[in-house]
Motif scaffolding. Structure first.
Motif, PDB file in Angstrom:
ATOM      1  N   GLN A 147     -15.567  -6.932 -13.478  1.00 20.32           N
ATOM      2  CA  GLN A 147     -14.877  -8.173 -13.164  1.00 20.32           C
ATOM      3  C   GLN A 147     -13.361  -7.992 -13.120  1.00 20.32           C
ATOM      4  O   GLN A 147     -12.693  -8.455 -12.184  1.00 20.32           O
ATOM      5  N   LEU A 148     -12.797  -7.317 -14.105  1.00 15.18           N
ATOM      6  CA  LEU A 148     -11.358  -7.078 -14.097  1.00 15.18           C
ATOM      7  C   LEU A 148     -10.972  -6.160 -12.947  1.00 15.18           C
ATOM      8  O   LEU A 148      -9.949  -6.373 -12.282  1.00 15.18           O
ATOM      9  N   ALA A 149     -11.796  -5.133 -12.685  1.00 15.26           N
ATOM     10  CA  ALA A 149     -11.496  -4.215 -11.588  1.00 15.26           C
ATOM     11  C   ALA A 149     -11.513  -4.943 -10.244  1.00 15.26           C
ATOM     12  O   ALA A 149     -10.648  -4.714  -9.386  1.00 15.26           O
ATOM     13  N   SER A 150     -12.475  -5.841 -10.058  1.00 17.39           N
ATOM     14  CA  SER A 150     -12.540  -6.577  -8.794  1.00 17.39           C
ATOM     15  C   SER A 150     -11.354  -7.528  -8.653  1.00 17.39           C
ATOM     16  O   SER A 150     -10.811  -7.701  -7.557  1.00 17.39           O
ATOM     17  N   ALA A 151     -10.925  -8.144  -9.765  1.00 20.92           N
ATOM     18  CA  ALA A 151      -9.770  -9.041  -9.702  1.00 20.92           C
ATOM     19  C   ALA A 151      -8.508  -8.275  -9.314  1.00 20.92           C
ATOM     20  O   ALA A 151      -7.714  -8.740  -8.484  1.00 20.92           O
ATOM     21  N   LEU A 152      -8.311  -7.113  -9.911  1.00 15.28           N
ATOM     22  CA  LEU A 152      -7.144  -6.294  -9.559  1.00 15.28           C
ATOM     23  C   LEU A 152      -7.239  -5.805  -8.123  1.00 15.28           C
ATOM     24  O   LEU A 152      -6.222  -5.712  -7.410  1.00 15.28           O
ATOM     25  N   ALA A 153      -8.462  -5.491  -7.672  1.00 13.31           N
ATOM     26  CA  ALA A 153      -8.627  -5.061  -6.283  1.00 13.31           C
ATOM     27  C   ALA A 153      -8.286  -6.192  -5.317  1.00 13.31           C
ATOM     28  O   ALA A 153      -7.663  -5.964  -4.264  1.00 13.31           O
ATOM     29  N   LEU A 154      -8.694  -7.408  -5.647  1.00 18.76           N
ATOM     30  CA  LEU A 154      -8.352  -8.551  -4.799  1.00 18.76           C
ATOM     31  C   LEU A 154      -6.836  -8.757  -4.739  1.00 18.76           C
ATOM     32  O   LEU A 154      -6.282  -9.040  -3.668  1.00 18.76           O
ATOM     33  N   ALA A 155      -6.175  -8.626  -5.878  1.00 15.51           N
ATOM     34  CA  ALA A 155      -4.716  -8.744  -5.890  1.00 15.51           C
ATOM     35  C   ALA A 155      -4.078  -7.647  -5.043  1.00 15.51           C
ATOM     36  O   ALA A 155      -3.104  -7.893  -4.322  1.00 15.51           O
ATOM     37  N   ALA A 156      -4.626  -6.431  -5.115  1.00 16.83           N
ATOM     38  CA  ALA A 156      -4.098  -5.326  -4.320  1.00 16.83           C
ATOM     39  C   ALA A 156      -4.291  -5.590  -2.828  1.00 16.83           C
ATOM     40  O   ALA A 156      -3.393  -5.334  -2.011  1.00 16.83           O
ATOM     41  N   VAL A 157      -5.463  -6.110  -2.451  1.00 14.34           N
ATOM     42  CA  VAL A 157      -5.716  -6.433  -1.038  1.00 14.34           C
ATOM     43  C   VAL A 157      -4.720  -7.469  -0.541  1.00 14.34           C
ATOM     44  O   VAL A 157      -4.139  -7.337   0.550  1.00 14.34           O
ATOM     45  N   ALA A 158      -4.498  -8.522  -1.335  1.00 17.61           N
ATOM     46  CA  ALA A 158      -3.559  -9.571  -0.931  1.00 17.61           C
ATOM     47  C   ALA A 158      -2.144  -9.026  -0.782  1.00 17.61           C
ATOM     48  O   ALA A 158      -1.445  -9.333   0.197  1.00 17.61           O
ATOM     49  N   ASN A 159      -1.718  -8.215  -1.717  1.00 15.23           N
ATOM     50  CA  ASN A 159      -0.348  -7.690  -1.669  1.00 15.23           C
ATOM     51  C   ASN A 159      -0.154  -6.686  -0.546  1.00 15.23           C
ATOM     52  O   ASN A 159       0.897  -6.669   0.110  1.00 15.23           O
ATOM     53  N   LEU A 160      -1.143  -5.842  -0.310  1.00 11.45           N
ATOM     54  CA  LEU A 160      -1.025  -4.888   0.795  1.00 11.45           C
ATOM     55  C   LEU A 160      -1.077  -5.603   2.139  1.00 11.45           C
ATOM     56  O   LEU A 160      -0.380  -5.211   3.088  1.00 11.45           O
ATOM     57  N   ALA A 161      -1.899  -6.643   2.254  1.00 14.43           N
ATOM     58  CA  ALA A 161      -1.927  -7.422   3.490  1.00 14.43           C
ATOM     59  C   ALA A 161      -0.576  -8.093   3.723  1.00 14.43           C
ATOM     60  O   ALA A 161      -0.079  -8.140   4.858  1.00 14.43           O
ATOM     61  N   LEU A 162       0.038  -8.605   2.659  1.00 15.48           N
ATOM     62  CA  LEU A 162       1.365  -9.207   2.790  1.00 15.48           C
ATOM     63  C   LEU A 162       2.387  -8.170   3.233  1.00 15.48           C
ATOM     64  O   LEU A 162       3.230  -8.447   4.102  1.00 15.48           O
ATOM     65  N   ALA A 163       2.320  -6.990   2.644  1.00 15.61           N
ATOM     66  CA  ALA A 163       3.248  -5.923   3.029  1.00 15.61           C
ATOM     67  C   ALA A 163       3.120  -5.595   4.510  1.00 15.61           C
ATOM     68  O   ALA A 163       4.125  -5.430   5.220  1.00 15.61           O
ATOM     69  N   LEU A 164       1.883  -5.517   4.993  1.00 19.59           N
ATOM     70  CA  LEU A 164       1.660  -5.199   6.402  1.00 19.59           C
ATOM     71  C   LEU A 164       2.166  -6.308   7.307  1.00 19.59           C
ATOM     72  O   LEU A 164       2.820  -6.048   8.329  1.00 19.59           O
ATOM     73  N   LEU A 165       1.897  -7.555   6.944  1.00 11.85           N
ATOM     74  CA  LEU A 165       2.349  -8.678   7.759  1.00 11.85           C
ATOM     75  C   LEU A 165       3.873  -8.750   7.809  1.00 11.85           C
ATOM     76  O   LEU A 165       4.460  -9.001   8.868  1.00 11.85           O
ATOM     77  N   LEU A 166       4.524  -8.547   6.674  1.00 15.14           N
ATOM     78  CA  LEU A 166       5.986  -8.569   6.651  1.00 15.14           C
ATOM     79  C   LEU A 166       6.573  -7.438   7.481  1.00 15.14           C
ATOM     80  O   LEU A 166       7.535  -7.641   8.239  1.00 15.14           O
ATOM     81  N   ALA A 167       6.007  -6.250   7.345  1.00 11.42           N
ATOM     82  CA  ALA A 167       6.522  -5.102   8.096  1.00 11.42           C
ATOM     83  C   ALA A 167       6.377  -5.328   9.595  1.00 11.42           C
ATOM     84  O   ALA A 167       7.322  -5.103  10.368  1.00 11.42           O
ATOM     85  N   LEU A 168       5.196  -5.763  10.023  1.00 12.33           N
ATOM     86  CA  LEU A 168       4.977  -5.992  11.455  1.00 12.33           C
ATOM     87  C   LEU A 168       5.829  -7.154  11.954  1.00 12.33           C
ATOM     88  O   LEU A 168       6.418  -7.081  13.040  1.00 12.33           O
ATOM     89  N   GLY A 169       5.893  -8.233  11.172  1.00 14.83           N
ATOM     90  CA  GLY A 169       6.662  -9.389  11.608  1.00 14.83           C
ATOM     91  C   GLY A 169       8.145  -9.102  11.747  1.00 14.83           C
ATOM     92  O   GLY A 169       8.771  -9.480  12.737  1.00 14.83           O
ATOM     93  N   LEU A 170       8.725  -8.419  10.760  1.00  8.58           N
ATOM     94  CA  LEU A 170      10.161  -8.121  10.823  1.00  8.58           C
ATOM     95  C   LEU A 170      10.475  -7.111  11.911  1.00  8.58           C
ATOM     96  O   LEU A 170      11.549  -7.167  12.535  1.00  8.58           O
ATOM     97  N   THR A 171       9.570  -6.176  12.156  1.00  3.05           N
ATOM     98  CA  THR A 171       9.811  -5.176  13.210  1.00  3.05           C
ATOM     99  C   THR A 171       9.895  -5.827  14.575  1.00  3.05           C
ATOM    100  O   THR A 171      10.669  -5.391  15.438  1.00  3.05           O
ATOM    101  N   THR A 172       9.109  -6.871  14.801  1.00  2.00           N
ATOM    102  CA  THR A 172       9.067  -7.517  16.113  1.00  2.00           C
ATOM    103  C   THR A 172      10.174  -8.543  16.321  1.00  2.00           C
ATOM    104  O   THR A 172      10.296  -9.094  17.419  1.00  2.00           O
ATOM    105  N   THR A 173      10.985  -8.825  15.302  1.00  2.00           N
ATOM    106  CA  THR A 173      12.040  -9.824  15.459  1.00  2.00           C
ATOM    107  C   THR A 173      13.188  -9.334  16.330  1.00  2.00           C
ATOM    108  O   THR A 173      13.882 -10.137  16.948  1.00  2.00           O
ATOM    109  N   GLY A 174      13.416  -8.027  16.364  1.00  2.00           N
ATOM    110  CA  GLY A 174      14.518  -7.487  17.142  1.00  2.00           C
ATOM    111  C   GLY A 174      15.886  -7.805  16.582  1.00  2.00           C
ATOM    112  O   GLY A 174      16.887  -7.782  17.302  1.00  2.00           O
TER     113      GLY A 174
END
Length: 553
Positions: A147-174
């Motif tokens: 249960q704790l491992a899955s909770a930490l994994a979910l937090a990791a998924v959310a944070n890595l998805a945010l990192a990817l969205l921010l990186a892609l979004g800022l790159t396309t702003t020009g």
């Protein structure tokens, strides 16, 4: 991997084999289930954080399009008060739009990302235990740490998805000064700090037996980290190195693009997560490491009344928001005396302040800041007004209502706490803002002016409570829609003057009808109308709750 154990029954014969799961058995299944449960919640978090960043970056590009405007921004930010609210001075050495984003947004975003991570971990660990679902899940083939491992994994998924969205979004702003490498680093700083506070939540979830207590302790750690960072950026730089928020700011993203501070965050995240796993082996399911404090032999008279009982349930949240709003008031008040110099060369901000009015820039600035304070207080009143929904879902309302306690009195106790609590929060915030602002600007009259300006937002908070109560009474499963009120109020109240949104957008929010004291004059008519609207919404909500069945999960 699992193993089987063949125990003996009382006659000495072999009993049926029992499957004993390894510690992490079932983690993948729980992760998939958690993603299914949180698909909407997590998507909203990611969307809000990403869009907020991209909108801010676009504003920087518009507001500071020339070298002269950026130089003016450097001069306005190079003060102790401004550095305490933003970040280290080194960003000012090359203050491009990207450097502004890293300087002014990383510390603020770290708090929000930390909040997201804490809520994910406590929701999937301590909340599962408190409601009894964890015990049912662990009675199947699920390991002790799954249960704790899955909770930490979910937090990791959310944070890595945010990192990817921010990186892609800022790159396309020009935008000049924002390259692909810096954008990726900017995104990963959010993931790194999110993992740190997810690890902190993994520890606090083992200490207390209550979800709110675990979340509160983790949020207190976030607050301490922010204060250490602010203190270090103003004075001794060593204090900032005691804070993980200070670590990510010292990547100097879009200036030097240093990657190695992220390693410090990953090490701390791993250590806190490992400590959380170790602590989880020292307690029973549903219990916390901290022993429950013995209560009084008999309940106090206050706990035998609906308002006193509700106040006891809301006490920790109310105190936490009170401390946070007082700190916010002190921080904004500390720069009130420098407001004119900070915005004198920024045309868009000057125009926004001019639309608000006021005889001085300090008054106009205070009126704009008061909107932010009111929105934070609105977050509290929505949480408080929706607390009956949580009590109903958990099955705790039904035993109470099976007694002589009426539905009106039970719900009315929570509503009264939300109404009074929101008002008290605004007054406290106005007092701290006024005291700090008076010291900064050298004007003692600001104390009473800002207390009055804060209190004027009370009717708008009451309308917010009314919306939440109306939804709870008639459409309980749609109660989450009450969050639209504070979010929309922030967008049109704070960003509206800067983005020059039309006036009709402001009129759709109850906060848009509040006189913007101290810049504007007092007008009692809209406050009386808002009070009447709030009363009507609350009465309708109470009527709906009387007519419907309890919705107990």
């Amino acid at each position: 991997m699992t193993s089987t154990v063949t125990p003996l029954d009382v006659s000495g014969r072999s009993a049926p084999a029992r499957i004993v799961p390894d510690a992490f058995t079932g983690t993948g299944t729980l992760v998939r289930f958690g993603l299914r449960r949180d698909r909407v919640r997590m998507s909203l978090w990611l969307l809000a954080l990403t869009l907020g960043t991209l909108i801010t970056a676009a504003q920087y590009k518009t507001l500071y399009s020339t070298p002269e405007e950026r130089a003016a921004a450097v001069s306005s930010m190079d003060s102790p008060a401004a550095l305490a609210m933003t970040g280290p001075r080194h960003y000012l050495s090359d203050y491009t739009a990207g450097a502004m984003l890293g300087h002014q947004m990383l510390g603020f975003m770290a708090v929000l990302v930390g909040l997201m991570s804490v809520l994910i971990v406590t929701r999937h660990t301590r909340d599962e235990e408190e409601t009894g679902r964890a015990e049912l899940v662990r009675s199947t083939v699920v390991g002790h740490h799954a249960q704790l491992a899955s909770a930490l994994a979910l937090a990791a998924v959310a944070n890595l998805a945010l990192a990817l969205l921010l990186a892609l979004g800022l790159t396309t702003t020009g935008i000049d000064g924002i390259g692909p490498g810096g954008a990726l680093l900017y995104g990963l700083t959010h993931a790194a700090i999110g993992l740190v506070f997810a690890g902190v939540a993994a520890v606090t979830a083992q200490i207390t037996a209550h979800t709110r207590g675990a979340s509160g302790m983790a949020l207190a750690v976030i607050g301490v980290a922010y204060v250490l960072r602010a203190s270090g950026d103003v004075g001794d730089d060593a204090l900032s190195w005691l804070s993980p928020i200070g670590w990510i700011q010292r990547t100097y993203v879009f200036v030097d693009n240093r990657w190695w501070p992220l390693g410090l965050c990953l090490v701390l995240a791993a250590l806190t997560a490992a400590y959380g796993f170790a602590l989880s082996t020292r307690r029973d399911v549903g219990a916390g490491l901290r022993a429950a404090r013995l209560g009084r032999r008999t309940a106090s008279d206050a706990l035998t009344r609906p308002f006193g009982f509700a106040l006891r349930l809301h006490r920790a949240t109310l105190l936490g928001f009170g401390a946070g709003l007082c700190l916010m008031g002190v921080m904004y008040g500390s720069i009130l005396g420098e407001a004119a110099d900070m915005v004198k060369d920024i045309d868009q901000i000057q125009e926004a302040l001019a639309r608000i009015g006021g005889s001085t820039v300090a008054e106009s600035f205070a009126s704009m800041v008061m909107v932010v304070v009111a929105v934070v207080a609105a977050v509290y009143v929505v949480m408080a007004a929706l607390r009956p929904r949580a009590e109903e879902n958990a099955g705790r309302a039904e035993p109470l209502l099976a007694t002589g306690l009426s539905r009106d009195r039970w719900l009315g106790g929570h509503v009264a706490v939300a109404l009074a609590g929101g008002t008290v929060l605004m007054v406290l915030a106005g007092l701290s803002f006024g005291l700090s602002g008076a010291a900064s600007a050298g004007d003692g009259d600001l104390v009473l002016e800002l207390v009055g300006a804060a209190a004027a937002y009370a009717p708008a908070l009451w309308v917010t409570v009314g919306v939440a109560v109306l939804l709870f009474g008639w459409f309980p499963r749609a109660g989450v829609a009450a969050w639209i009120v504070p979010v929309y109020a922030f967008l049109v109240g704070y960003l509206g003057p800067i983005l020059q949104l039309p006036d009709w957008t402001k009129n759709l929010s109850p906060f848009g009808h509040v006189p913007q004291l101290p810049a504007a004059g007092m007008n009692w008519t809209p406050l009386l109308v808002l009070t009447a609207v709030a009363a009507g919404l609350i009465l309708l909500g109470l009527a709906g709750f009387r007519l419907r069945d309890l919705d107990t999960k």
